[in-house]
Design a protein around this motif. Structure first.
Motif, PDB file in Angstrom:
ATOM      1  N   THR A 188       0.822  -1.216   0.000  1.00 32.41           N
ATOM      2  CA  THR A 188       0.000   0.000   0.000  1.00 32.41           C
ATOM      3  C   THR A 188       0.854   1.264   0.000  1.00 32.41           C
ATOM      4  O   THR A 188       0.515   2.251  -0.636  1.00 32.41           O
ATOM      5  CB  THR A 188      -0.922   0.022   1.246  1.00 32.41           C
ATOM      6  N   HIS A 189       1.969   1.217   0.752  1.00 31.34           N
ATOM      7  CA  HIS A 189       2.748   2.447   0.949  1.00 31.34           C
ATOM      8  C   HIS A 189       4.025   2.501   0.113  1.00 31.34           C
ATOM      9  O   HIS A 189       4.837   3.414   0.288  1.00 31.34           O
ATOM     10  CB  HIS A 189       3.092   2.602   2.438  1.00 31.34           C
ATOM     11  N   ALA A 190       4.204   1.520  -0.791  1.00 31.03           N
ATOM     12  CA  ALA A 190       5.470   1.414  -1.537  1.00 31.03           C
ATOM     13  C   ALA A 190       5.911   2.741  -2.154  1.00 31.03           C
ATOM     14  O   ALA A 190       7.090   3.112  -2.074  1.00 31.03           O
ATOM     15  CB  ALA A 190       5.359   0.337  -2.616  1.00 31.03           C
ATOM     16  N   SER A 191       4.970   3.489  -2.730  1.00 30.07           N
ATOM     17  CA  SER A 191       5.371   4.717  -3.450  1.00 30.07           C
ATOM     18  C   SER A 191       6.036   5.724  -2.514  1.00 30.07           C
ATOM     19  O   SER A 191       6.797   6.587  -2.966  1.00 30.07           O
ATOM     20  CB  SER A 191       4.180   5.350  -4.150  1.00 30.07           C
ATOM     21  N   GLU A 192       5.782   5.588  -1.187  1.00 24.78           N
ATOM     22  CA  GLU A 192       6.370   6.551  -0.244  1.00 24.78           C
ATOM     23  C   GLU A 192       7.879   6.341  -0.051  1.00 24.78           C
ATOM     24  O   GLU A 192       8.543   7.150   0.590  1.00 24.78           O
ATOM     25  CB  GLU A 192       5.636   6.475   1.108  1.00 24.78           C
ATOM     26  N   ILE A 193       8.399   5.250  -0.615  1.00 26.74           N
ATOM     27  CA  ILE A 193       9.846   5.034  -0.498  1.00 26.74           C
ATOM     28  C   ILE A 193      10.592   6.202  -1.152  1.00 26.74           C
ATOM     29  O   ILE A 193      11.731   6.504  -0.802  1.00 26.74           O
ATOM     30  CB  ILE A 193      10.274   3.672  -1.128  1.00 26.74           C
ATOM     31  N   ASN A 194       9.924   6.884  -2.076  1.00 29.47           N
ATOM     32  CA  ASN A 194      10.545   8.058  -2.720  1.00 29.47           C
ATOM     33  C   ASN A 194      10.825   9.187  -1.744  1.00 29.47           C
ATOM     34  O   ASN A 194      11.581  10.096  -2.060  1.00 29.47           O
ATOM     35  CB  ASN A 194       9.639   8.585  -3.839  1.00 29.47           C
ATOM     36  N   GLN A 195      10.227   9.135  -0.577  1.00 28.76           N
ATOM     37  CA  GLN A 195      10.482  10.201   0.408  1.00 28.76           C
ATOM     38  C   GLN A 195      11.806   9.982   1.150  1.00 28.76           C
ATOM     39  O   GLN A 195      12.260  10.844   1.889  1.00 28.76           O
ATOM     40  CB  GLN A 195       9.337  10.266   1.426  1.00 28.76           C
ATOM     41  N   VAL A 196      12.378   8.792   0.979  1.00 31.17           N
ATOM     42  CA  VAL A 196      13.648   8.503   1.661  1.00 31.17           C
ATOM     43  C   VAL A 196      14.793   8.999   0.777  1.00 31.17           C
ATOM     44  O   VAL A 196      14.729   8.866  -0.446  1.00 31.17           O
ATOM     45  CB  VAL A 196      13.799   6.977   1.883  1.00 31.17           C
ATOM     46  N   ASN A 197      15.832   9.564   1.390  1.00 31.85           N
ATOM     47  CA  ASN A 197      16.895  10.078   0.520  1.00 31.85           C
ATOM     48  C   ASN A 197      17.649   8.942  -0.179  1.00 31.85           C
ATOM     49  O   ASN A 197      17.764   7.821   0.329  1.00 31.85           O
ATOM     50  CB  ASN A 197      17.772  11.118   1.231  1.00 31.85           C
ATOM     51  N   GLY A 198      18.089   9.268  -1.402  1.00 33.44           N
ATOM     52  CA  GLY A 198      18.643   8.263  -2.298  1.00 33.44           C
ATOM     53  C   GLY A 198      19.851   7.532  -1.731  1.00 33.44           C
ATOM     54  O   GLY A 198      20.054   6.349  -1.981  1.00 33.44           O
ATOM     55  N   GLU A 199      20.637   8.233  -0.933  1.00 35.82           N
ATOM     56  CA  GLU A 199      21.841   7.619  -0.387  1.00 35.82           C
ATOM     57  C   GLU A 199      21.495   6.490   0.595  1.00 35.82           C
ATOM     58  O   GLU A 199      22.113   5.427   0.589  1.00 35.82           O
ATOM     59  CB  GLU A 199      22.651   8.692   0.328  1.00 35.82           C
ATOM     60  N   ARG A 200      20.458   6.732   1.415  1.00 32.99           N
ATOM     61  CA  ARG A 200      20.031   5.674   2.359  1.00 32.99           C
ATOM     62  C   ARG A 200      19.479   4.479   1.585  1.00 32.99           C
ATOM     63  O   ARG A 200      19.745   3.322   1.929  1.00 32.99           O
ATOM     64  CB  ARG A 200      18.935   6.197   3.291  1.00 32.99           C
ATOM     65  N   ILE A 201      18.703   4.767   0.524  1.00 31.26           N
ATOM     66  CA  ILE A 201      18.160   3.666  -0.287  1.00 31.26           C
ATOM     67  C   ILE A 201      19.322   2.891  -0.905  1.00 31.26           C
ATOM     68  O   ILE A 201      19.369   1.662  -0.849  1.00 31.26           O
ATOM     69  CB  ILE A 201      17.221   4.203  -1.394  1.00 31.26           C
ATOM     70  N   MET A 205      20.178  -0.985  -0.527  1.00 30.70           N
ATOM     71  CA  MET A 205      20.211  -1.843  -1.711  1.00 30.70           C
ATOM     72  C   MET A 205      21.566  -2.542  -1.820  1.00 30.70           C
ATOM     73  O   MET A 205      21.654  -3.705  -2.200  1.00 30.70           O
ATOM     74  CB  MET A 205      19.961  -1.027  -2.987  1.00 30.70           C
ATOM     75  N   GLN A 206      22.607  -1.814  -1.458  1.00 26.61           N
ATOM     76  CA  GLN A 206      23.940  -2.408  -1.533  1.00 26.61           C
ATOM     77  C   GLN A 206      24.046  -3.617  -0.606  1.00 26.61           C
ATOM     78  O   GLN A 206      24.503  -4.684  -1.015  1.00 26.61           O
ATOM     79  CB  GLN A 206      24.994  -1.364  -1.172  1.00 26.61           C
ATOM     80  N   SER A 207      23.583  -3.475   0.647  1.00 20.35           N
ATOM     81  CA  SER A 207      23.739  -4.656   1.507  1.00 20.35           C
ATOM     82  C   SER A 207      22.830  -5.787   1.058  1.00 20.35           C
ATOM     83  O   SER A 207      23.179  -6.959   1.190  1.00 20.35           O
ATOM     84  CB  SER A 207      23.580  -4.366   3.001  1.00 20.35           C
ATOM     85  N   MET A 208      21.665  -5.435   0.504  1.00 18.23           N
ATOM     86  CA  MET A 208      20.754  -6.476   0.012  1.00 18.23           C
ATOM     87  C   MET A 208      21.354  -7.217  -1.187  1.00 18.23           C
ATOM     88  O   MET A 208      21.297  -8.437  -1.294  1.00 18.23           O
ATOM     89  CB  MET A 208      19.472  -5.746  -0.422  1.00 18.23           C
ATOM     90  N   LEU A 209      21.970  -6.459  -2.085  1.00 14.03           N
ATOM     91  CA  LEU A 209      22.440  -7.042  -3.347  1.00 14.03           C
ATOM     92  C   LEU A 209      23.813  -7.704  -3.223  1.00 14.03           C
ATOM     93  O   LEU A 209      24.188  -8.518  -4.055  1.00 14.03           O
ATOM     94  CB  LEU A 209      22.462  -5.971  -4.443  1.00 14.03           C
ATOM     95  N   LEU A 210      24.553  -7.327  -2.170  1.00 14.93           N
ATOM     96  CA  LEU A 210      25.839  -8.000  -1.980  1.00 14.93           C
ATOM     97  C   LEU A 210      25.645  -9.362  -1.326  1.00 14.93           C
ATOM     98  O   LEU A 210      26.481 -10.244  -1.434  1.00 14.93           O
ATOM     99  CB  LEU A 210      26.773  -7.146  -1.118  1.00 14.93           C
ATOM    100  N   HIS A 211      24.512  -9.543  -0.662  1.00 12.55           N
ATOM    101  CA  HIS A 211      24.272 -10.830   0.003  1.00 12.55           C
ATOM    102  C   HIS A 211      24.029 -11.908  -1.047  1.00 12.55           C
ATOM    103  O   HIS A 211      23.466 -11.639  -2.109  1.00 12.55           O
ATOM    104  CB  HIS A 211      23.062 -10.705   0.935  1.00 12.55           C
ATOM    105  N   ARG A 212      24.471 -13.129  -0.741  1.00 12.98           N
ATOM    106  CA  ARG A 212      24.326 -14.164  -1.781  1.00 12.98           C
ATOM    107  C   ARG A 212      22.864 -14.493  -2.093  1.00 12.98           C
ATOM    108  O   ARG A 212      22.558 -15.127  -3.106  1.00 12.98           O
ATOM    109  CB  ARG A 212      25.132 -15.418  -1.418  1.00 12.98           C
ATOM    110  N   HIS A 213      21.929 -14.094  -1.259  1.00  9.18           N
ATOM    111  CA  HIS A 213      20.515 -14.316  -1.572  1.00  9.18           C
ATOM    112  C   HIS A 213      19.922 -13.173  -2.405  1.00  9.18           C
ATOM    113  O   HIS A 213      18.747 -12.876  -2.323  1.00  9.18           O
ATOM    114  CB  HIS A 213      19.690 -14.468  -0.293  1.00  9.18           C
TER     115      HIS A 213
END
Ligand SMILES: Nc1ccn([C@@H]2O[C@H](COP(=O)(O)OP(=O)(O)OP(=O)(O)O)[C@@H](O)[C@H]2O)c(=O)n1
Length: 404
Positions: A188-201, A205-213
């Motif tokens: 429901t609230h996915a679009s609000e992720i745009n309110q977070v600054n890009g560096e935090r995102i 994303m970096q820790s998510m994508l570096l993980h082998r999963h």
């Protein structure tokens, strides 16, 4: 759980606070990891002592008060132990910027647990009595493999929208499921992720994508509907292409962030593909340049057996060569002739793979040639001839320069 200097010091911090008459416990991610049998990367302590009292217990010289306004004191341990964050139990007020609490009120472990994001991150542990304190049902969710927001999911998300991505990160990392109510709130609230600054995102994303999963993370980004917002570059993949993208990222063996980014953009057309994401996530120049370099040079490796050797050699002596091979291996498989050819070449000695140039600008000037705009091309041609083993001495290099 095996002992480590950091763990021992985290016990010591709890003991010292306890001896001074304060309640003190391990809190959050370290408890979760320890219960999962994973070595925590750092330890957080929560206590009834106020920041001033924590500084009195450990001394001003052994503490840093950077986070004191949020109730956090950093206690500096002896060298191998590193540092421990000691946070006073607190209830956060509203979050008008979606990130920092407007006001902090010191409270109890029960209330402190309620302000946290997911039940599995809301646990306390007393390392002295070896007891878990669970006010939020986190132990049960750890056993069930569930990412469940504490209390009302909408409220937890409203406090910090980045928690939507954290849910994906923890679910993919531990192979847990996101609880249906929490998942629905994220959708429901996915679009609000745009309110977070890009560096935090970007750093999430970096820790998510570096993980082998990382392939599970991609699937969850799609399921939560966060994908078009955080990774629009991949949102158009469907059917077999989507399957192939997941296979590709899953096959990357211990990649760097630049390598994962290049894999994600492998079929994204356009010069500016990495620049766009780099701008959005405020990537370092290193990651941005390396990812672009990987994408630009992958075609040479894919055609390695028919690429002129000096061209390929130039690529293999670049400091990004190992990452390029990781990407090519994921794309083509480790028994493909092209990957085997490059891997064999990378085994050559440094002198064979990257011999010192026979001539530099200085060599040409010393031989009486006038520096000019064609010097660079000339040196390239000499280098190619050297790498092709057509010439092997400085004299031959100079003769070639004079004849060109
Ligand atoms: N947006 C956030 C960030 C953190 N926390 C709380 O603060 C703890 C520590 O946060 P952090 O260090 O960011 O994460 P960890 O849970 O320690 O996970 P990681 O191992 O990835 O660092 C979390 O466990 C959670 O209790 C939270 O409630 N909401």
């Amino acid at each position: 759980m095996t002992n480590s200097p950091q763990r021992d010091y985290a016990i010591e911090v709890v003991r010292k606070l306890r001896e001074a008459g304060y309640q003190s416990l391990w809190a959050g991610g370290c408890v979760r990891d320890a219960l999962l049998g994973i070595a925590p990367k750092d330890y957080d302590v929560a206590t009834s002592a106020t920041p001033d009292e924590v500084r009195q217990v450990f001394g001003r010289r052994r503490t840093l008060a950077i986070g004191a306004s949020f109730g956090v004191i950093t206690v500096l341990g002896p060298k191998p132990a590193g540092q421990i964050e000691v946070a006073t139990f607190r209830t956060d007020g509203g979050y008008s910027d979606g990130r920092h609490p407007d006001q902090v009120q010191y409270s109890t472990p029960e209330h402190d647990a309620q302000r946290r994001d997911f039940t599995i991150n809301g646990l306390f542990y007393d390392p002295l009595s070896e007891q878990v304190l669970d006010f939020v049902g986190g132990e049960q969710d750890l056993k069930l493999g569930k990412i469940r927001a504490i209390g009302v999911p909408e409220q937890r998300i409203a406090e910090d929208k980045l928690r939507m991505l954290r849910a994906v990160r923890f679910a993919s990392r531990f192979h847990f499921a996101i609880d249906p109510d929490t998942l629905a709130a994220i959708q429901t609230h996915a679009s609000e992720i745009n309110q977070v600054n890009g560096e935090r995102i970007g750093s999430e994303m970096q820790s998510m994508l570096l993980h082998r999963h990382r392939a599970s993370a991609l699937a969850l980004l799609r399921e939560t509907t966060l994908e078009p917002l955080v990774l629009p570059e991949c949102a158009n993949y469907t059917g077999a292409d989507w399957e192939e993208l997941q296979r590709l990222v899953d096959s990357l063996s211990e990649p760097t962030f630049a390598t994962v980014l290049a894999a994600l953009m492998i079929d994204t057309p356009g010069e500016a593909r990495i620049d766009t994401i780099a701008e959005r996530w405020k990537l370092s120049n290193h990651d941005k340049d390396r990812a672009s370099w990987l994408l630009d040079h992958l075609p040479l490796v894919v055609r390695a057996t028919s690429t002129p050797w000096p061209r390929l050699q130039r690529v293999l002596i670049h400091e990004g060569a190992a990452e390029l091979l990781t990407l090519a291996t994921a794309k083509l498989g480790d028994d493909s002739p092209e990957v085997r050819f490059c891997a064999e070449k990378l085994q050559l000695s440094a002198e064979e793979l990257n011999p010192a140039p026979l001539a530099t600008g200085a060599t040409l000037i010393a031989a009486g040639m006038k520096p000019g705009p064609n010097f660079g091309t000339l040196l390239e041609q000499i280098r190619d001839a050297q790498l092709n083993q057509q010439i092997s001495t400085v004299e031959e290099a100079l003769a070639m320069a004079q004849s060109l």
